[in-house]
Enzyme design. Sequence first.
Site, PDB file in Angstrom:
ATOM      1  N   SER A 150     -15.071   1.649  24.354  1.00 50.16           N
ATOM      2  CA  SER A 150     -13.603   1.608  24.566  1.00 50.16           C
ATOM      3  C   SER A 150     -13.856   1.095  22.987  1.00 50.16           C
ATOM      4  O   SER A 150     -14.305   1.231  22.345  1.00 50.16           O
ATOM      5  CB  SER A 150     -13.669  -0.560  25.442  1.00 50.16           C
ATOM      6  OG  SER A 150     -15.060  -1.251  24.443  1.00 50.16           O
ATOM      7  N   GLY A 152     -11.656   2.703  21.273  1.00 49.82           N
ATOM      8  CA  GLY A 152     -12.031   3.960  20.602  1.00 49.82           C
ATOM      9  C   GLY A 152     -13.616   4.570  20.134  1.00 49.82           C
ATOM     10  O   GLY A 152     -13.798   5.159  19.193  1.00 49.82           O
ATOM     11  N   GLU A 258      -1.464   3.935  30.714  1.00 48.07           N
ATOM     12  CA  GLU A 258      -1.543   4.408  29.080  1.00 48.07           C
ATOM     13  C   GLU A 258      -0.665   5.507  29.423  1.00 48.07           C
ATOM     14  O   GLU A 258      -1.450   6.525  30.831  1.00 48.07           O
ATOM     15  CB  GLU A 258      -2.761   4.077  28.346  1.00 48.07           C
ATOM     16  CG  GLU A 258      -2.861   2.750  27.148  1.00 48.07           C
ATOM     17  CD  GLU A 258      -3.770   3.233  26.348  1.00 48.07           C
ATOM     18  OE1 GLU A 258      -4.081   3.795  25.345  1.00 48.07           O
ATOM     19  OE2 GLU A 258      -5.642   2.110  26.799  1.00 48.07           O
ATOM     20  N   GLU A 271      -5.145   6.581  30.206  1.00 45.96           N
ATOM     21  CA  GLU A 271      -6.205   6.012  30.879  1.00 45.96           C
ATOM     22  C   GLU A 271      -5.486   4.749  31.355  1.00 45.96           C
ATOM     23  O   GLU A 271      -4.479   3.963  31.541  1.00 45.96           O
ATOM     24  CB  GLU A 271      -6.578   5.783  29.060  1.00 45.96           C
ATOM     25  CG  GLU A 271      -7.375   6.888  28.583  1.00 45.96           C
ATOM     26  CD  GLU A 271      -7.908   6.566  27.666  1.00 45.96           C
ATOM     27  OE1 GLU A 271      -9.261   7.348  27.173  1.00 45.96           O
ATOM     28  OE2 GLU A 271      -8.316   5.442  27.334  1.00 45.96           O
ATOM     29  N   ASP A 278      -5.512  -4.854  24.951  1.00 50.58           N
ATOM     30  CA  ASP A 278      -5.309  -4.894  23.813  1.00 50.58           C
ATOM     31  C   ASP A 278      -3.901  -5.126  22.957  1.00 50.58           C
ATOM     32  O   ASP A 278      -3.895  -6.207  22.571  1.00 50.58           O
ATOM     33  CB  ASP A 278      -6.135  -4.638  22.882  1.00 50.58           C
ATOM     34  CG  ASP A 278      -6.908  -2.898  22.859  1.00 50.58           C
ATOM     35  OD1 ASP A 278      -5.493  -2.591  23.736  1.00 50.58           O
ATOM     36  OD2 ASP A 278      -7.460  -2.510  21.977  1.00 50.58           O
ATOM     37  N   THR A 279      -3.263  -4.089  23.447  1.00 50.88           N
ATOM     38  CA  THR A 279      -1.773  -4.076  22.619  1.00 50.88           C
ATOM     39  C   THR A 279      -1.192  -5.085  23.505  1.00 50.88           C
ATOM     40  O   THR A 279      -0.173  -5.334  22.900  1.00 50.88           O
ATOM     41  CB  THR A 279      -1.458  -2.946  23.371  1.00 50.88           C
ATOM     42  OG1 THR A 279      -1.344  -2.279  24.859  1.00 50.88           O
ATOM     43  CG2 THR A 279      -1.952  -1.562  22.119  1.00 50.88           C
ATOM     44  N   ARG A 358     -11.874  -6.469  14.301  1.00 54.39           N
ATOM     45  CA  ARG A 358     -11.034  -7.223  14.835  1.00 54.39           C
ATOM     46  C   ARG A 358     -11.172  -8.452  14.957  1.00 54.39           C
ATOM     47  O   ARG A 358     -11.874  -9.115  15.991  1.00 54.39           O
ATOM     48  CB  ARG A 358     -10.315  -6.782  16.771  1.00 54.39           C
ATOM     49  CG  ARG A 358      -9.106  -5.782  16.132  1.00 54.39           C
ATOM     50  CD  ARG A 358      -8.075  -5.721  17.282  1.00 54.39           C
ATOM     51  NE  ARG A 358      -9.088  -5.983  18.626  1.00 54.39           N
ATOM     52  CZ  ARG A 358      -9.028  -4.985  19.610  1.00 54.39           C
ATOM     53  NH1 ARG A 358      -8.415  -3.527  19.573  1.00 54.39           N
ATOM     54  NH2 ARG A 358      -9.259  -5.374  20.852  1.00 54.39           N
TER      55      ARG A 358
END
Length: 389
Positions: A150, A152, A258, A271, A278-279, A358
């Site tokens: 997850s 990236g 996505e 995906e 998160d976006t 983050r």
Amino acid sequence: MIKKILLLGSGELGKEFVIAAKRLGQYVIACDSYEKAPAMQVADEYEVFSMLDGEALDRVIEKHHPDIIVPEIEAIRTERLYHLEKEGIQVVPSARAVNITMNRKAIRDLAAKELGLKTAKYYYAKSLDELKEAAEKIGFPCVVKPLMSSSGKGQSLVKTREDLPHAWEYGCNGSRGDIKELIVEEFIHFDSEITLLTVTQKNGPTLFCPPIGHVQKGGDYRESFQPAHIAPEHLAEAQRMAAKVTEALTGSGIWGVEFFLSHENGVYFSELSPRPHDTGMVTLANTQNLNEFELHACAILGLPIPGIVQEHIGASAVILSPIASERAPEYKGAELVCSQPNTYLRIFGKPFTKVNRRMGVVVCYDKVDGDLDALRDKCKSLAEKVEVC
């Protein structure tokens, strides 16, 4: 009405979900592999254990007897969810959905081979030699990812043959769980990428949020904005694909689907996550009548959602840590952010830091006919003013 919810994964997305569930009067036990995770700070109870330990998961289930299990991360012994579902526990969105989507191999084969959705060309590799062979078939550049990861982690853009050994090591080290297999994908020359938050209901139609544009760096989200500009025919095709794949996976809840968008070649399925995305934190900026976490909670509980209405344009930008520390961080610059109109600062409350982790997000909104580019610039500028130290 009141349900006992076991949340598997207690990061920032889990925290916002707990807040939404508590506002609806629910009882939540937040679980993660470390203490004081963000969602634990707002839940009724918490448990600390590795969710890759199936026996530990069973012990927690036996202790709490939850009505609903809500997975929020990939690193879960997902096959255990099947027997729990058969015992009458609701798994969100379903045990089938969680098992398939937690593995890029399963979801990609479902989308491309079973459902016929347009995707990038792809192969799998269980060794460096297989990776080299797959890359030759795909061509360069290509994208290499772990089957389970997850944010990236383990993902790399491979430009030459010489990059492949590093991509293999990086991909295996970034893999979650015990699966050491990578997926090699064609690099799509896309114009933009979007997240289409899709809500499946127990007793209602599938609903779609306004499309969310996002920018990633190193495979991880850095900023998002809503609504993303997309041609009407491309939006209709993305909605068709999202409805098809979520119906095949079954269950109720919100999904982050996505897509890559190309003016020349149309829409590519990329995906899917069976949970808040998160976006989608941009929806915390009052962009919709219900944010993604409220939508997820309503869908899980079977509460009717009459519709999703865009009320503002919005932007989000993440706050990253430049340091690694085992102590709880401090923050500077909050006063400046909070002094701005139509702006919210959200600090996640993570108890320790890693480089580029983050730690918070700034979200901004404006009237529906406002300037989205200017709003994005404002949001990114404010996020940069917040210092993690």
